[in-house]
Scaffold this active site. Sequence first.
Site: not given
Length: 678
Positions: A45, A114, A165, A345
């Site tokens: 896309e 789309k 999509c 750490s």
Amino acid sequence: MGRKATLATCSLNQWALDFEGNLERILKSVEIAKAHGAKYRLGPELEICGYGCADHFYESDTLLHSFQVLRKLLESPVTQDIICDVGMPIMHHNVRYNCRVLFLNRKILLIRPKMLMANYGVYRELRWFSPWKQLRSVITQGHDTVPFGDCVLSTKDTCIGTEICAELWNPRRYSTMGLDGVEIFTNSSASHHELRKADLRVDLVRSATIKSGGIYLYANQRGCDGDRVYYDGCAMVAINGDVVAQGAQFSLNDVEVITATLDLEDVRSYRGEICQPNMEIEPKPCHRVKVDFSLSSGDDICLPTHQPIPAHFHSPEEEISLGPACWLWDYLRRSGQAGFLLPLSGGVDSSSTACIVHSMCVLLCQAVEDGNSQVLEDVRRVVVDDSYRPQHPRELCGRIFTTCYMASENSSEDTCSRAKGLASQIGSTHMNINIDMAVKGILGIFSVCTGNHRENLALQNVQARVRMVLAYLLAQLGLWARGKPGGLLVLGSANVDESLTGYFTKYDCSSADINPIGGISKTDLKSFLAYCVEQFQLTALRGILSAPPTAELEPLQDGQVSQTDEADMGLTYSELSVIGRLRKISKCGPFSMFCKLIHTWRDALSPAEVAEKVKHFFRMYSMNRHKMTTVTPSYHAESYSPDDNRFDLRPFLYNTRWTWQFRSIDNQVLEAFHGFLM
């Protein structure tokens, strides 16, 4: 005209607004597709401009340059004699659309906008694009114009329908095209990685082709195209409910092309048995754009076809190891920096970040060994050495990764030893620094100015913020001090659960350039470290996993840590994971969350105890929500991420008493108590 068609789909690592690079990768994918005999090539896309352009879609430049790239593609000899399906933004009648452009031999065949926008979670497509709402309607004006709208492509031997999509999630779209004779379905996507999500896409593709038959091509973006999400590839081809080809979900290859040779008669035979009673002429059939071209050839009778394969999925621990590592590499090679710096750490969070960098080095060395010239070129540019070739992940780690343990009078020998042990095993350049002098200097200035005594929380925050200042100083000048060029990106290591409650100091060493674990829960991070013990033989992690999580900002008692994260937060990390999902995914306010948790936690907690935990969480959440406005950009891996910059759009100024909501909870607790007495 034959019966077998070779089709190609791909995953491309496109970069927003990198028109030059995006063009090169598109052309390379077409070249690979043709080399495998494909007559149709599908791309991701918005591949021409990159999916993540965001508000750059408003700019006319983005549209102009997209058309300039399209012209280059049309004119290129590479794109001849193959139908190319590319994605780009197009403005039509002053309306901006997210489109597919199909072309063949320098001629645009059709433009398909789309129709269903993704406008949830990390997606905001309706901000920039309008959906095409005219079902099976096409605009054509004269012989020289290009069909624009909801249409399909009819070749001499088959019919191809396009999805984009989110339309894969539409329950009506696929089946109606199939019932109107479309045999090949394509989906160009920009689908991002989340833990435990990959199987959903495969299931959707398989289920779509099970119902009415057909061939389904799925293409996806790959990589970090400039934002918090990582697009995880996994291009695939399926036929009649079976996956026959599947690409990698995580890879350092910028271009991956998946091809499959399939028999069109298999679709027709499948439909003849399964779908025949439902095959009918739709009230408004698909608009067909005809092209004098065949995907098959007359001499394909001996051409072997692809057979079903089992779909491959990674475990969540593998996903954490691979996804953020690929994202970090994209960020590093495109940022122009020379490596990473991490305040280490000796706890689970910073150790997880260190292990992800180590995993990145493992992937880089493997890619170089496999002959990936692009990775080798990028590695050499990062380390500023044109002759360099990484020999081992530890050796590469030492060149691009610096870790630093910043001790104070509140730090224990155990955490210092654990940090040093892990750094030694992964190969990072490690430093031990004591920050007491800097902390005392700042507090001395405060005392001179005010004459007041120190307050505990303020003292903790000074320690934390001094570490942030030192981290950036070391990142900017650390390589210079060693006689090497470049600067380092500072890595953060606050997990998603701590962000939920704000259990970190604003502008402390959780403030960084990027954070690969900011969207991952503590529970998943512990599982990931256990995986790293076996996968990478990092035995130093065993001691880190067995130690209680602590910020080490309060004084030691008899040389031992007296402060633990879970005690400070008043909630366990496992409880926070449940609460986070209810808050974001289930969309629960305080009262709804209480109503759900009295059942979920009924075996361990009374309604009154559940009420107190819920109220405590929302007090902490609302008091600290402002920290999310400055949170370090994090890899998006969880659907309950509290990152308000792009994903979790909620206020940062709250009435922290929640009077109405908490009173509703208290009333329910009283009713439950009275019901128990009766």
